[in-house]
Scaffold this active site. Structure first.
Site, short mmCIF file in Angstrom:
data_model
loop_
_atom_site.label_atom_id
_atom_site.label_comp_id
_atom_site.label_asym_id
_atom_site.label_seq_id
_atom_site.Cartn_x
_atom_site.Cartn_y
_atom_site.Cartn_z
N ASP A 54 0.82 -1.22 0.00
CA ASP A 54 0.00 0.00 0.00
C ASP A 54 0.85 1.26 0.00
O ASP A 54 0.68 2.15 0.85
CB ASP A 54 -0.94 0.01 1.21
CG ASP A 54 -1.80 -1.23 1.30
OD1 ASP A 54 -2.17 -1.77 0.25
OD2 ASP A 54 -2.09 -1.68 2.43
N GLU B 64 -11.19 0.81 -3.37
CA GLU B 64 -10.51 1.20 -2.13
C GLU B 64 -9.23 1.96 -2.48
O GLU B 64 -8.94 2.21 -3.65
CB GLU B 64 -10.17 -0.04 -1.29
CG GLU B 64 -9.31 -1.05 -2.03
CD GLU B 64 -9.19 -2.38 -1.31
OE1 GLU B 64 -9.89 -2.59 -0.30
OE2 GLU B 64 -8.39 -3.22 -1.75
#
Length: 516
Positions: A15, A176
């Site tokens: 991420d 997301e």
């Protein structure tokens, strides 16, 4: 020829989010249940990165806990930005998700970050911060099935508008990881979709306003390796950055699977780099723009000297290098460098227990590697871990060394050696499997043993599939650590060395076996 097969930050660093200040780039990653949280990296060229600290390095900033049920909780998908002379980081702590997202700030990303404020009323994961020309700050995040947004005061966390859904994505699963930024006349919304697995990808939309309405790129997803034979899979969750010369680049996560079908990845989701061109107002990914060499990962921490093998390692003041982490607890609460002696580890789990209590660990970063720990005082374990139900270790009690593996409900002693001197280093080795067309091979074999006159002596070996998230579940990767068993222990040296992947017996092409 594919050149973009090496991560710029190998190991469990998923991420990624990136920002630039002048000639300097700063990047942060998710850290889940490991403390300290949110590692911070610095680079001058986007290819070579050095860890300079961790954002959440005090218990007052970061609530996390021990145990299998807390695995893959903790810190989700941070965003780092620089605005008005300060660095800002926002993220979600799944342990405190109902408080909203947390926001911290700092004048120096390597230095002390503020105590967090929480965005009460903004419930979800993967928050992003962006500012318009008037200085209005937008908090954008993922709520199941959609992307939401609200205006926020980042210094207090107070929402200044009601949260509202601004985009439902392209129709792929799990939109997301949003990032909102401006380029030219348009605002862009970059999202991850497809789930952080084989279907993962990156999609983009644009608008005249940071709040939409959003026009989806007809070429979405702009990056995905799904249903391909590319050696890097599960590509997604990206962030864009503009370079000083006006060109653009993107960091994103991916995995390097191996072994028999279905393949498995061992080191978690890693950080990769691509180039970005702009065509008709849309970003186009150029995967081979950067020639990324294998990152240097070897290190030695000489705890007797309280100083590591590279210039950024533990200082003379006796500080641990920021690469050291612990599941569910602050490593400084139980690991204390004592110059001239070693690293004092307070007693952790009992030798027969399964759950880590005070495991001091680093991330595994290569497909083949060797790690050793020299611990002349105290009973100790050298552990390779995914979570408390999926790990393997070499344990020493007195002069007895045991190779042990825990997989789900199974807890197996593989072998035992007697009369091993206390100053003989414990050792673990990962050996990547390169055998072609085998249907019985995991991504690697893990060898558990110790050194005898500098030579590795294997006590037991397990298939590396048992220590992957394909078996264990979750979002992390392997870590390698030491834990004192029942009494205090004194490690004096820890080494991690990448090993060359084994060469297949024949480099000539081999036809796959014919169907029977």
């Amino acid at each position: 020829m594919t050149t973009n097969i090496n991560p710029v930050i190998p190991g469990f660093y998923p991420d990624p989010s990136v920002c630039r200040v002048g000639e300097d780039y700063y990047l942060v990653n998710s850290s889940f249940e490991y403390f300290p949280g949110v590692p911070v990296f610095h680079s001058r060229d986007l290819v070579r990165w050095e860890q300079i600290g961790n954002v959440l390095d005090r218990p007052s900033q970061f609530n996390v806990g021990l145990g299998r049920e807390r695995a893959s909780a903790g810190i989700y998908a941070p965003t780092i930005r620089h605005h008005d002379g300060e660095f800002w980081m926002t993220t979600t702590n799944r342990e405190d998700v109902m408080k909203g997202h947390l926001i911290v700030r700092a004048s120096d990303p390597a230095g002390e970050w503020s105590e967090p404020v929480h965005t009460t009323g903004a419930i979800g994961i993967d928050p992003d911060l962006s500012w318009d020309e008037a200085g209005t700050c937008y908090l954008t995040w993922a709520f199941p099935g959609a992307i939401s947004q609200a205006v926020v005061d980042p210094r207090t966390g107070k929402l200044l508008s009601e949260p509202r859904v601004i985009w439902n994505g392209t129709g792929m699963a799990h939109p997301e990881g949003p990032h909102v930024f401006r380029r030219g006349a348009y605002w862009y919304l970059l999202v991850a979709e497809g789930g952080t697995g084989p279907g993962h990808g990156i999609c983009v939309a644009r608008s005249d306003s940071p709040s939409g309405p959003w026009e989806s790129n007809p070429a979405n997803p702009v990056l995905s390796h799904r249903s391909t034979s590319h050696p890097v899979q599960n590509t997604g969750h990206g962030d864009l950055v503009e370079l000083p010369d006006g060109s653009w680049a993107m960091v994103h996560l991916g995995v390097r699977p191996g072994g028999s079908f279905p393949p498995a990845h061992v080191n978690g989701r890693e950080t990769f780099l691509t180039g970005v061109d702009w065509v008709d107002g849309w970003p186009v990914i150029v995967e081979d723009r950067y020639d990324v060499p294998q990152a240097p990962t070897a290190f030695t921490d000489d705890f007797e000297a309280s100083q590591g093998s590279d210039a950024s390692d533990a200082s003379d003041a006796g500080r641990l290098h920021p690469r050291w982490i612990a599941p569910g607890t602050d490593p400084r609460s139980f690991a204390v460098p004592v110059p001239g002696e070693g690293l004092r580890l307070s007693a952790g789990r009992a030798a027969g227990a399964r759950d880590a209590e005070r495991l001091l660990a680093v991330r595994a970063r290569d497909s083949s590697w060797t790690a050793t720990a020299t611990v002349p005082q105290g009973d100790v374990a050298l552990v390779v871990r995914i979570d408390d139900a999926h790990w393997a270790a070499v344990q020493r009690q007195g002069t007895t060394v045991t190779a042990r593996a825990v997989v789900g409900p199974f807890d197996q002693v593989l072998a035992t050696a007697e009369g091993v001197p206390a100053d003989a280093p414990l050792a673990v080795r990962s050996v990547a499997n390169t055998e072609r067309y085998s249907f019985a091979k995991g991504p690697d074999d893990l060898h558990l043993g110790h050194l005898v006159d500098g030579e590795f002596r294997t006590l037991g070996t397990i298939d590396g599939r048992y220590l992957t998230t394909e078996v264990a579940g979750g979002f992390t990767g392997r870590v390698i650590g030491v834990e004192a068993l029942g009494t205090d222990a004194l490690p004096t040296r820890f080494t991690y060395t990448p090993d060359p992947d084994p060469v297949p017996a024949s480099a000539m092409p081999v036809s796959p076996p014919a169907d029977s």
